[in-house]
Design an enzyme around this catalytic site. Structure first.
Site, mmCIF file in Angstrom:
data_model
loop_
_atom_site.group_PDB
_atom_site.id
_atom_site.type_symbol
_atom_site.label_atom_id
_atom_site.label_comp_id
_atom_site.label_asym_id
_atom_site.label_seq_id
_atom_site.Cartn_x
_atom_site.Cartn_y
_atom_site.Cartn_z
ATOM 1 N N TYR A 1 -1.345 -0.104 10.313
ATOM 2 C CA TYR A 1 -1.525 -0.709 8.995
ATOM 3 C C TYR A 1 -0.319 -0.391 8.117
ATOM 4 C CZ TYR A 1 -3.825 -1.462 4.431
ATOM 5 O OH TYR A 1 -4.174 -1.880 3.174
ATOM 6 N N SER B 1 0.846 -1.200 0.000
ATOM 7 C CA SER B 1 0.000 0.000 0.000
ATOM 8 C C SER B 1 0.873 1.238 0.000
ATOM 9 C CB SER B 1 -0.882 0.014 1.245
ATOM 10 O OG SER B 1 -1.515 1.279 1.377
#
Ligand SMILES: Cc1cc2nc3c(=O)[nH]c(=O)nc-3n(C[C@H](O)[C@H](O)[C@H](O)COP(=O)(O)OP(=O)(O)OC[C@H]3O[C@@H](n4cnc5c(N)ncnc54)[C@H](O)[C@@H]3O)c2cc1C
Lengths: 245, 446
Positions: free
Chosen positions: A151, A138
């Site tokens: 995250y 990501s």
């Protein structure tokens, strides 16, 4: 015909890739936690033209199952040449700040479980001397930000690990692709407000399948994120700590 | 829960709605905690407010877009409610199958096609979409699921076909497809000069042609009133004259790519552009009859080639008016409608005329019934347009006809109830948590 294992096959991005592959008649093996959802996706891909579709209910956090998954997929498709690792959860940053076991669980799901799968798949493909591993990291992994660094740090682990693995396996004919999506409009993000930077999973899938077909190492999708992250990565830390991102 | 601005195809209303995602057909509906009402939203191809729920929430029905099973031997297709007709065609045409009924755009969902019981150019031969649905699953807000067919829960089946999304969510449906030999159609376009000629052509074509539809000129009154082009066609046989196959077409239209890039500040449709367009269009073919082999896409979906064409009507959007009038009064009522429209000077490019046949619709609120249907687009011009609509409503009701909710954004409760006498029976099937802008309007004072 390609023989493709998809981990986290119920993720919207993975499903969009799978549809493209089904349409060209590839063989697919799907792994995910949610059994009925997995079954409905397998049925759909069969109808769309996949040569063969196998599936297995699988929890990425059960590390002792990882080797068995690779073996099952390889047996079912009679070989394996592409692995897409797409499972993950969108962590609740606020909760992770005080609930340490939760934070570590998120790091396991989004980080170390991916490391384990990449390692096992990497060895198998290296032995046969060809193949590709695409892993969904990501843009959040490019720099830890207050809004989602739990995250983000798991994804940073994935990105760094993939980078090293790519360098090592390139010499053995195995291609490792790090995919860095920005904001993707999926059921996982259904509760968030959408702006101009959001894209549909189909667009991400086009970028992923193209990178696997034509080569490509670090794929920002859509591509403009490369430039956004370039800027964000280069903000000096003394400025960075004062802004809210 | 996020909120998002939704508009329907006519673009008159643009309202923020709460959005409810539907990740899986196996899960119960997640309903807004606020207690707000919900409505399934397919692909937004209805024109008015029957697919909007201002003040409430929309269920993103299009997310249920998976195939479940397709049997290439029997042509039985089972899929989720959000699958687009375009995806079905992409899958089944190469295997020798086609949709039993298709509307004039392939970008509608199966759920939307059932909820409006959509009709196509073959209504006279095969009825509407619901006539080919063998079964469906209905999910209600109380979590109950019903398998509906002619045999099982037949009353719920009848309520849900043409049920405007109000009876619950159609999670999946099964449809019987029809065989085709290839993607082509044998077509004929015939010029006609009066309404009488249209009715004669219609009658003469019904037996031998599966598909018929006409474009009619509604810009002119007097001698030119009722002139138009009559289109008819059949699926091409297995053996094709290779010289007649349009060259390069399928590839060229494989992906509709041209878009209307921006919304012009004013509508590009006005009396002047209309009259010249219609004259050009009427005279576009040199002979009175032109035969050709056409790929199914330009034949069924001429408008899909230009994505978002609805924007040419400018920021105020447009209305469609579609009615059906029974056979006995069809000629006089259609003439009266065309005269009123020509006199108003507000006509439309896309005036479509078609005869509906006798196959009975299955839905309590299905629009098609035997007779003649006329459909026209009107740029939104405020009160003077609404005055014309009121005039048209009277002609339709006097003739014993009705309006199509899928195309409507303004009919009154009285007009709706006069056209759909089974509405009272239908109300007992409406899900208590479901509602729409359209439904609130037509249920006023009852
Ligand atoms: C260019 C064009 C040509 C057209 N030609 C024709 C034509 O020839 N014949 C014709 O009949 N129509 C025609 N239409 C209208 C169109 O076919 C209908 O409005 C159709 O119902 C739109 O489907 P949708 O998927 O876009 O649904 P929407 O417009 O989003 O919704 C339509 C209705 O379906 C309901 N719905 C959607 N999904 C579900 C679900 N899963 N479960 C329950 N209810 C659901 C909604 O609540 C709403 O009431 C045309 C439209 C356009 C834009």
């Amino acid at each position: 015909m390609r023989k493709i294992l998809i981990v986290g096959a119920t993720s919207a991005m993975a499903e969009a890739c799978a549809r493209a592959w089904a349409q060209r008649g590839d063989a697919l093996f799907l792994a995910a936690r949610n059994a009925p959802q997995l079954q409905s996706i397998a049925d759909d891909l069969k109808a769309r033209g996949a040569q063969r579709v196998g599936s297995k209910v699988f929890d990425a956090n059960q590390f002792d199952q990882h080797a068995a998954l690779l073996a099952d997929a390889t047996r079912f498709m009679d070989g394996l040449d592409t692995v897409l690792i797409a499972h993950g959860t969108l962590s609740d940053q606020e909760r992770a700040q005080t609930d340490v076991p939760y934070a570590l669980g998120e790091i396991t799901t989004n980080g170390t479980s991916v490391v384990s799968l990449m390692s096992i798949a990497g060895e198998q493909l290296a032995q046969q001397g060809r193949g590709a591993i695409a892993v969904i990291s990501s843009v959040a992994g490019d720099r830890g930000r207050q809004s989602n660094y739990v995250y983000g740090s798991a994804k940073a682990l994935v990105s760094a690990f993939a980078s090293g693995l790519r360098q090592r396996l390139a010499k053995k004919g195995v291609h490792v692709i790090t995919v860095k999506p920005g904001f993707v409009d999926t059921p996982m993000t259904a509760h968030l407000k959408k702006g101009a930077l959001w894209v549909k999973p189909e667009q991400v899938a086009r970028d992923i399948t193209r990178a696997i077909d034509k080569g490509g190492n670090i794929v920002y999708t859509p591509g403009f994120w490369r430039w956004i992250m370039l800027i964000i990565k280069h903000i000096p830390e003394f400025v960075f700590i004062k802004i809210s991102l | 829960m996020s909120s998002q601005v939704f508009t329907s195809w006519g673009r008159v209303l643009r309202e923020a709605h709460e959005v409810v995602g539907l990740p899986s057909r196996h899960q119960p509906l997640s309903l807004p905690a606020s207690g707000a009402s919900v409505l399934p939203f397919g692909n937004g191809r209805s024109y008015g407010d029957s697919n909007l729920n201002p003040g409430g929430a929309l269920l993103q029905g299009g997310q249920l877009d998976r195939f479940i099973a397709f049997d290439p031997v029997t042509g039985l297709l089972r899929c989720e409610g959000g699958v687009l007709l375009s995806s079905i065609l992409k899958l089944v045409v190469p295997q020798g199958w086609f949709l039993p009924v298709t509307p004039g755009t392939q970008f509608v969902t199966v759920g939307g096609a059932i909820a409006n019981d959509v009709h196509g150019k073959n209504h006279h031969a095969t009825g509407s979409f619901g006539n080919h649905v063998t079964q469906l699953e209905l999910l209600r807000s109380d979590g109950s699921r019903r398998l509906c067919s002619l045999e099982q829960n037949a009353d719920w089946f009848a309520a849900t076909i043409g049920g405007l999304g109000l009876t619950g969510l159609i999670t999946w449906a099964e449809v019987q497809l029809r065989r085709v030999a290839n993607p082509y159609l044998d077509t004929e376009s015939i010029r006609f000069h009066s309404l009488e000629e249209f009715f004669e052509l219609s009658q003469a074509s019904e037996r031998d042609y599966e598909y018929t539809v006409s474009w009619i000129d509604c810009a002119f009154s007097g001698k030119r009133l009722g002139r138009g082009l009559f289109n008819r066609g059949n699926h091409a046989p297995a053996v094709l004259d290779v010289d007649a196959v349009p060259k390069g077409l399928p590839a060229g239209i494989a992906t509709p790519s041209r878009r209307v890039p921006i919304t012009p500040p004013v509508s590009l449709i006005n009396t002047l552009s209309l009259k010249s367009f219609n004259t050009l269009y009427f005279n576009k073919q040199r002979q009175d009859v032109v035969r050709s082999l056409q790929h199914y896409r330009p034949f069924f979906y001429p408008l899909d080639a230009l994505l978002e064409w609805n924007r040419i009507y400018g920021p105020k959007g447009f209305y469609q008016y579609q009615c059906v009038v029974p056979p006995e009064r069809a000629l006089s009522a259609t003439r009266a409608l065309l005269e009123a429209i020509a006199a108003s000077g507000m006509g439309s490019f896309l005036a479509v005329l078609k005869q509906f046949g006798t196959p009975a619709s299955r839905g309590m609120l299905s629009f098609p019934e035997p007779g003649t249907t006329l459909a026209l687009d009107f740029p939104n011009q405020g009160p003077k347009l609404h005055a014309l609509f009121a005039q048209l409503d009277r002609i339709v009701l006097d003739a014993g006809g009705r309006l199509y909710p899928a195309k409507d954004g303004r009919m009154s409760a009285a007009v709706f109830k006069a056209g759909y006498p089974r509405w009272t029976e239908f109300t007992s099937y409406v899900d208590p948590r479901f509602d729409s802008g359209f439904w609130r309007r037509v249920m006023e004072n009852s």
